[in-house]
Design a protein around this motif. Sequence first.
Motif, short mmCIF file in Angstrom:
data_model
loop_
_atom_site.label_atom_id
_atom_site.label_comp_id
_atom_site.label_asym_id
_atom_site.label_seq_id
_atom_site.Cartn_x
_atom_site.Cartn_y
_atom_site.Cartn_z
N PRO A 90 0.84 -1.59 0.09
CA PRO A 90 -0.11 0.14 -0.25
C PRO A 90 0.84 1.50 0.22
CG PRO A 90 -0.61 -1.95 2.14
CD PRO A 90 0.43 -1.56 1.42
N ALA A 91 0.39 2.31 -0.77
CA ALA A 91 1.59 3.52 -0.51
C ALA A 91 0.50 4.88 -0.84
CB ALA A 91 1.94 3.46 -1.87
N ALA A 92 0.91 5.84 -0.17
CA ALA A 92 -0.17 6.73 0.20
C ALA A 92 -0.41 8.01 -1.11
CB ALA A 92 -0.35 7.89 1.28
N ARG A 93 0.83 7.82 -2.01
CA ARG A 93 1.11 9.16 -2.87
C ARG A 93 2.48 8.17 -3.98
NH1 ARG A 93 4.23 13.98 -2.28
NH2 ARG A 93 5.43 12.48 -1.13
N VAL A 94 1.39 8.02 -5.08
CA VAL A 94 2.02 7.56 -6.07
C VAL A 94 2.05 7.92 -7.86
CG1 VAL A 94 1.37 5.01 -7.65
CG2 VAL A 94 0.94 5.30 -5.62
N SER A 95 2.92 7.98 -8.11
CA SER A 95 3.75 9.18 -9.54
C SER A 95 3.58 8.02 -10.16
CB SER A 95 4.37 9.63 -9.45
OG SER A 95 5.99 9.34 -8.78
N VAL A 96 2.43 8.22 -12.15
CA VAL A 96 2.96 7.65 -13.02
C VAL A 96 3.12 7.87 -14.37
CG1 VAL A 96 1.97 6.49 -14.44
CG2 VAL A 96 0.97 5.81 -12.27
N LEU A 97 4.43 8.23 -15.12
CA LEU A 97 4.98 8.68 -16.31
C LEU A 97 3.91 8.43 -17.30
CD1 LEU A 97 7.21 10.57 -16.66
CD2 LEU A 97 8.41 8.15 -17.65
N ALA A 98 3.02 9.85 -17.54
CA ALA A 98 1.88 9.75 -18.60
C ALA A 98 2.09 10.43 -19.93
CB ALA A 98 0.97 9.98 -17.96
N HIS A 104 -2.13 0.67 -14.67
CA HIS A 104 -0.81 1.38 -13.61
C HIS A 104 -2.04 2.44 -12.85
CE1 HIS A 104 1.93 -1.28 -14.38
NE2 HIS A 104 1.75 -0.26 -15.70
N ALA A 105 -2.51 3.80 -13.36
CA ALA A 105 -3.04 4.69 -12.28
C ALA A 105 -3.98 3.99 -11.76
CB ALA A 105 -3.14 5.93 -13.08
N ALA A 106 -5.32 3.35 -12.31
CA ALA A 106 -6.22 2.76 -12.16
C ALA A 106 -6.72 2.10 -10.64
CB ALA A 106 -7.67 2.57 -13.28
N VAL A 107 -5.10 1.28 -10.91
CA VAL A 107 -5.32 0.24 -9.58
C VAL A 107 -4.68 0.89 -8.95
CG1 VAL A 107 -5.00 -2.32 -11.42
CG2 VAL A 107 -2.72 -0.49 -10.72
N TRP A 108 -4.14 1.93 -8.29
CA TRP A 108 -3.68 2.97 -7.64
C TRP A 108 -4.39 3.67 -6.83
CZ3 TRP A 108 0.04 1.46 -4.29
CH2 TRP A 108 1.51 0.46 -5.12
N VAL A 109 -5.60 4.44 -7.96
CA VAL A 109 -6.28 5.04 -7.26
C VAL A 109 -7.78 3.95 -6.72
CG1 VAL A 109 -8.83 6.18 -8.56
CG2 VAL A 109 -6.25 6.81 -8.85
N LEU A 121 11.04 12.35 -16.49
CA LEU A 121 11.30 11.24 -15.51
C LEU A 121 11.93 11.72 -14.04
CD1 LEU A 121 12.22 8.19 -16.12
CD2 LEU A 121 14.85 9.06 -16.39
N ALA A 122 12.20 13.12 -14.22
CA ALA A 122 12.39 13.48 -12.77
C ALA A 122 11.30 14.16 -11.15
CB ALA A 122 13.34 15.24 -13.26
N ALA A 123 9.74 14.22 -12.54
CA ALA A 123 9.15 13.84 -11.52
C ALA A 123 8.93 12.64 -11.17
CB ALA A 123 7.25 14.66 -12.36
N LEU A 124 8.74 11.60 -11.50
CA LEU A 124 8.63 10.40 -10.84
C LEU A 124 9.17 10.09 -9.46
CD1 LEU A 124 8.98 7.92 -13.70
CD2 LEU A 124 7.21 8.27 -12.73
N GLU A 125 10.31 11.61 -9.58
CA GLU A 125 10.87 11.19 -7.50
C GLU A 125 9.76 11.59 -6.52
OE1 GLU A 125 14.82 12.66 -7.42
OE2 GLU A 125 14.99 12.82 -9.78
N ASP A 126 9.33 12.30 -6.68
CA ASP A 126 8.27 12.97 -6.08
C ASP A 126 6.62 11.25 -5.27
OD1 ASP A 126 8.75 15.04 -5.84
OD2 ASP A 126 7.22 15.50 -7.67
N GLY A 127 6.49 10.82 -4.73
CA GLY A 127 5.89 9.87 -3.77
C GLY A 127 6.46 8.57 -3.42
#
Length: 335
Positions: A90-98, A104-109, A121-127
């Motif tokens: 489980p995770a609270a914050r997830v980032s997906v390269l879109a 991928h996004a749907a299952v985490w939502v 790619l740099a923005a994926l460091e968040d979450g």
Amino acid sequence: MIRHGGQLSALRRRYPEAPEPLIDLSTGINPFPYKLPPIPETAYTRLPEETHIRDLREAAATAYGTQGPELVAAAAGTQLLISSLPRIFPAARVSVLAPTYAEHAAVWVSSGAGVAEVSTLAALEDGDVAVLCNPNNPDGRAFEAGAIGELAARKAGRGGRLIVDEAFAEFAEAGLSAAPLVPQPGLMVLRSFGKAYGLAGLRLGFLVAEERVVERVARALGPWPVSGVAIHVACRAFVDSDWRRETGELLARAGARLDVLLARYGLEAVGGTSLFRLACHRNAPAVADALGRAGILVRGFDERPDWLRFALPADEDAWSRLEAALARVPRPCQW
């Protein structure tokens, strides 16, 4: 509901007069499938034993360049793993390269996570968790394994995880794979057997990750995570280096042929992989309609109505029908 390729029944309902057989060019599945070996009756009549699953994990580890079978978990398709990971980790914050494979996004939502769809790619460091497809579906965007490893290290340094979906990291793209970097902390790699070997109905996929992660996934999936038939076929296919080499060459020729054909009829190539091409056309819905009337299914995108994804035709009849259908598309203006 997420729309996927492969819906030939829907094509038949929409175009009841379309000629048979229907041709599916909407998916990214290898059109030149591995020839099924003789399958013993026991593969159907007995549950797989632990030693059989161990053999499968060893074969997969060798094929993917991973250090050992303890770093590989097998499942009944990569989609099952994609759907299971939010429950297991489980995770609270997830980032997906879109934009990318929408599941991928749907299952985490669905798991209750806050999901940010990012473009770099740099923005994926968040979450807490980051997800990317490499190469990407549908545009073929790709990153070198070194860049993936560096991102995974930064995520792990903050206690996070990086999930890399390598469903299309086969053949010409094999050098992109981050699987050989495992057991790098925080790195989780998904591999699809069915797409690469043209046997999607077999339902077989793998997770490559640290041993403790693999153990948690294996416990969550329970005993007998894959069928005896899948084990038997995959163990044969993974060691068939001649088939991989010959099929890679066949795919390269087919891809180059498709590039020429699409360009001839005004479709601009904007991406793709060894198993599909993404094309742009200002009247893409009309192209898809003409193909549908000819009994050919391609993949459209609601968010990008000017995009169409084309898989590689499997035989000369499919090539001929595709060209004939494209020739009937009105071309009122040039690119």
